[in-house]
Write a protein that holds these residues in place. Sequence first.
Motif, PDB file in Angstrom:
ATOM      1  N   ASN A 159       0.826  -1.202   0.000  1.00 53.29           N
ATOM      2  CA  ASN A 159       0.000   0.000   0.000  1.00 53.29           C
ATOM      3  C   ASN A 159       0.860   1.251   0.000  1.00 53.29           C
ATOM      4  O   ASN A 159       0.574   2.221  -0.708  1.00 53.29           O
ATOM      5  N   ASN A 160       1.940   1.247   0.824  1.00 44.05           N
ATOM      6  CA  ASN A 160       2.827   2.399   0.870  1.00 44.05           C
ATOM      7  C   ASN A 160       3.474   2.624  -0.489  1.00 44.05           C
ATOM      8  O   ASN A 160       3.632   3.760  -0.939  1.00 44.05           O
ATOM      9  N   PHE A 161       3.846   1.534  -1.164  1.00 45.00           N
ATOM     10  CA  PHE A 161       4.445   1.626  -2.492  1.00 45.00           C
ATOM     11  C   PHE A 161       3.470   2.281  -3.476  1.00 45.00           C
ATOM     12  O   PHE A 161       3.853   3.152  -4.273  1.00 45.00           O
ATOM     13  N   LEU A 162       2.210   1.881  -3.431  1.00 44.88           N
ATOM     14  CA  LEU A 162       1.210   2.440  -4.338  1.00 44.88           C
ATOM     15  C   LEU A 162       0.968   3.907  -4.054  1.00 44.88           C
ATOM     16  O   LEU A 162       0.768   4.702  -4.989  1.00 44.88           O
ATOM     17  N   PHE A 163       0.972   4.289  -2.776  1.00 45.63           N
ATOM     18  CA  PHE A 163       0.824   5.707  -2.422  1.00 45.63           C
ATOM     19  C   PHE A 163       2.001   6.522  -2.956  1.00 45.63           C
ATOM     20  O   PHE A 163       1.828   7.630  -3.476  1.00 45.63           O
ATOM     21  N   GLN A 164       3.211   5.971  -2.819  1.00 51.27           N
ATOM     22  CA  GLN A 164       4.399   6.648  -3.332  1.00 51.27           C
ATOM     23  C   GLN A 164       4.316   6.813  -4.843  1.00 51.27           C
ATOM     24  O   GLN A 164       4.636   7.880  -5.383  1.00 51.27           O
ATOM     25  N   LEU A 165       3.885   5.754  -5.521  1.00 52.37           N
ATOM     26  CA  LEU A 165       3.749   5.807  -6.972  1.00 52.37           C
ATOM     27  C   LEU A 165       2.741   6.871  -7.384  1.00 52.37           C
ATOM     28  O   LEU A 165       2.983   7.662  -8.309  1.00 52.37           O
ATOM     29  N   SER A 166       1.615   6.913  -6.690  1.00 51.64           N
ATOM     30  CA  SER A 166       0.578   7.896  -6.987  1.00 51.64           C
ATOM     31  C   SER A 166       1.095   9.317  -6.796  1.00 51.64           C
ATOM     32  O   SER A 166       0.835  10.203  -7.616  1.00 51.64           O
ATOM     33  N   ASP A 167       1.845   9.545  -5.735  1.00 51.57           N
ATOM     34  CA  ASP A 167       2.394  10.877  -5.469  1.00 51.57           C
ATOM     35  C   ASP A 167       3.404  11.278  -6.538  1.00 51.57           C
ATOM     36  O   ASP A 167       3.429  12.432  -6.984  1.00 51.57           O
ATOM     37  N   LEU A 168       4.243  10.328  -6.949  1.00 51.44           N
ATOM     38  CA  LEU A 168       5.260  10.644  -7.960  1.00 51.44           C
ATOM     39  C   LEU A 168       4.628  11.012  -9.298  1.00 51.44           C
ATOM     40  O   LEU A 168       5.120  11.891 -10.011  1.00 51.44           O
ATOM     41  N   LEU A 169       3.522  10.361  -9.637  1.00 49.52           N
ATOM     42  CA  LEU A 169       2.878  10.636 -10.916  1.00 49.52           C
ATOM     43  C   LEU A 169       2.168  11.989 -10.932  1.00 49.52           C
ATOM     44  O   LEU A 169       1.713  12.431 -11.984  1.00 49.52           O
ATOM     45  N   LYS A 170       2.097  12.637  -9.783  1.00 47.08           N
ATOM     46  CA  LYS A 170       1.595  14.009  -9.743  1.00 47.08           C
ATOM     47  C   LYS A 170       2.686  14.990 -10.173  1.00 47.08           C
ATOM     48  O   LYS A 170       2.410  16.103 -10.599  1.00 47.08           O
ATOM     49  N   THR A 171       3.939  14.551 -10.027  1.00 53.42           N
ATOM     50  CA  THR A 171       5.086  15.392 -10.373  1.00 53.42           C
ATOM     51  C   THR A 171       5.675  15.032 -11.722  1.00 53.42           C
ATOM     52  O   THR A 171       6.033  15.902 -12.511  1.00 53.42           O
ATOM     53  N   TYR A 172       5.771  13.717 -11.977  1.00 54.71           N
ATOM     54  CA  TYR A 172       6.399  13.247 -13.208  1.00 54.71           C
ATOM     55  C   TYR A 172       5.354  12.646 -14.144  1.00 54.71           C
ATOM     56  O   TYR A 172       4.420  11.988 -13.698  1.00 54.71           O
ATOM     57  N   TYR A 173       5.564  12.860 -15.445  1.00 57.06           N
ATOM     58  CA  TYR A 173       4.655  12.280 -16.422  1.00 57.06           C
ATOM     59  C   TYR A 173       4.729  10.757 -16.410  1.00 57.06           C
ATOM     60  O   TYR A 173       3.729  10.064 -16.592  1.00 57.06           O
ATOM     61  N   ALA A 174       5.922  10.215 -16.190  1.00 58.49           N
ATOM     62  CA  ALA A 174       6.102   8.766 -16.186  1.00 58.49           C
ATOM     63  C   ALA A 174       7.233   8.386 -15.241  1.00 58.49           C
ATOM     64  O   ALA A 174       8.146   9.180 -15.004  1.00 58.49           O
ATOM     65  N   VAL A 175       7.172   7.185 -14.688  1.00 60.90           N
ATOM     66  CA  VAL A 175       8.248   6.640 -13.874  1.00 60.90           C
ATOM     67  C   VAL A 175       8.462   5.191 -14.299  1.00 60.90           C
ATOM     68  O   VAL A 175       7.616   4.586 -14.968  1.00 60.90           O
ATOM     69  N   ALA A 176       9.608   4.638 -13.905  1.00 59.00           N
ATOM     70  CA  ALA A 176       9.922   3.244 -14.227  1.00 59.00           C
ATOM     71  C   ALA A 176       9.913   2.418 -12.950  1.00 59.00           C
ATOM     72  O   ALA A 176      10.566   2.786 -11.967  1.00 59.00           O
ATOM     73  N   ILE A 177       9.174   1.320 -12.954  1.00 61.44           N
ATOM     74  CA  ILE A 177       9.190   0.383 -11.836  1.00 61.44           C
ATOM     75  C   ILE A 177      10.101  -0.777 -12.225  1.00 61.44           C
ATOM     76  O   ILE A 177       9.852  -1.471 -13.219  1.00 61.44           O
ATOM     77  N   CYS A 178      11.162  -0.968 -11.459  1.00 62.10           N
ATOM     78  CA  CYS A 178      12.157  -1.999 -11.744  1.00 62.10           C
ATOM     79  C   CYS A 178      12.010  -3.098 -10.699  1.00 62.10           C
ATOM     80  O   CYS A 178      12.271  -2.871  -9.510  1.00 62.10           O
ATOM     81  N   THR A 179      11.619  -4.277 -11.130  1.00 56.93           N
ATOM     82  CA  THR A 179      11.309  -5.375 -10.219  1.00 56.93           C
ATOM     83  C   THR A 179      12.183  -6.586 -10.515  1.00 56.93           C
ATOM     84  O   THR A 179      12.300  -7.001 -11.681  1.00 56.93           O
ATOM     85  N   ILE A 180      12.773  -7.148  -9.467  1.00 56.47           N
ATOM     86  CA  ILE A 180      13.487  -8.413  -9.625  1.00 56.47           C
ATOM     87  C   ILE A 180      12.450  -9.513  -9.782  1.00 56.47           C
ATOM     88  O   ILE A 180      11.633  -9.754  -8.895  1.00 56.47           O
TER      89      ILE A 180
END
Length: 296
Positions: free
Chosen positions: A2-23
């Motif tokens: 949930n914290n990860f999703l909140f962080q992602l949501s907040d970042l997309l308010k600032t940046y048009y796109a972000v990259a999620i890098c998952t092992i």
Amino acid sequence: MNNFLFQLSDLLKTYYAVAICTIVETNGSTPMKNGAKIIVCPDRKILGTIGGGALEKCVVENAITCLNNNESKLFVHHLTKDHQMCCGGTVKVFIDIIKRPSNLFIFGAGHVGSALARIASFQQDLEIFLIDDRPFYVHQIQTDIHYKSRINGVLASPVEWIQHFDEQMCFNSFCVIVTYNHQLDREILLNALSKNFKYVGMIGSQRKVLVTKKFLLQKNIPEDVINTIDMPIGMNIHAYYPEEIAVSILAKIISVKNQQIHEHNNISDSGYSEHYIKGKEDINVIENMNVCLKNL
């Protein structure tokens, strides 16, 4: 999570796109295991960790490349061979590009504008704003139980509203001009050309288009910029009714929106991926299908 999703949501308010890098897979000794992830922003800001060190540094660079290319991709890292890390294992990292919805600004809430807003609302990656200075038309959308949660009805002066747009609002966004007044259309268009829209289109007859081009030339707008405007708007499908015109406009927007995906995924004009039709396994499948058909 949930914290990860909140962080992602907040970042997309600032940046048009972000990259999620998952092992997604590990073999042997590795700093972290499956599921570890980081978010990489276009300015190389990161959240989370996949183990740090040379591996993480390389993954960040890969993520920036994926962001620039608008391309999700799987990378394989041999820790000793590729990064001189003593661990000796192998790590597979999937980099997925997550973008915030693009904005679709529709100036004019009449027959064509409202029809376009309604059919475009089924596009999950579009945030729709329907702008008009006539209360009745905006009120219709704002009170429509089926669409009021999907469409932002904006009662405002279209010219004054667009003048306040910042770069973030316009970047990778679409501007459709279909108001009730030709002069108003031209004023909105003039303002739109000073922004960073991915697409600008204006409705009109051939005569209106010629008058508009002359108006823009008199305003010292370069001809190559004028030629980027989609006018008459939409794809030529011989549309007549407002709903048909709306379909032609949305088709053009989808074409522009997906053009970069089309290029990076090597999609042919027929709609099939070149990788798909040329893959060895798929050729075998086709050959087997042909044998079956002959044996019918």
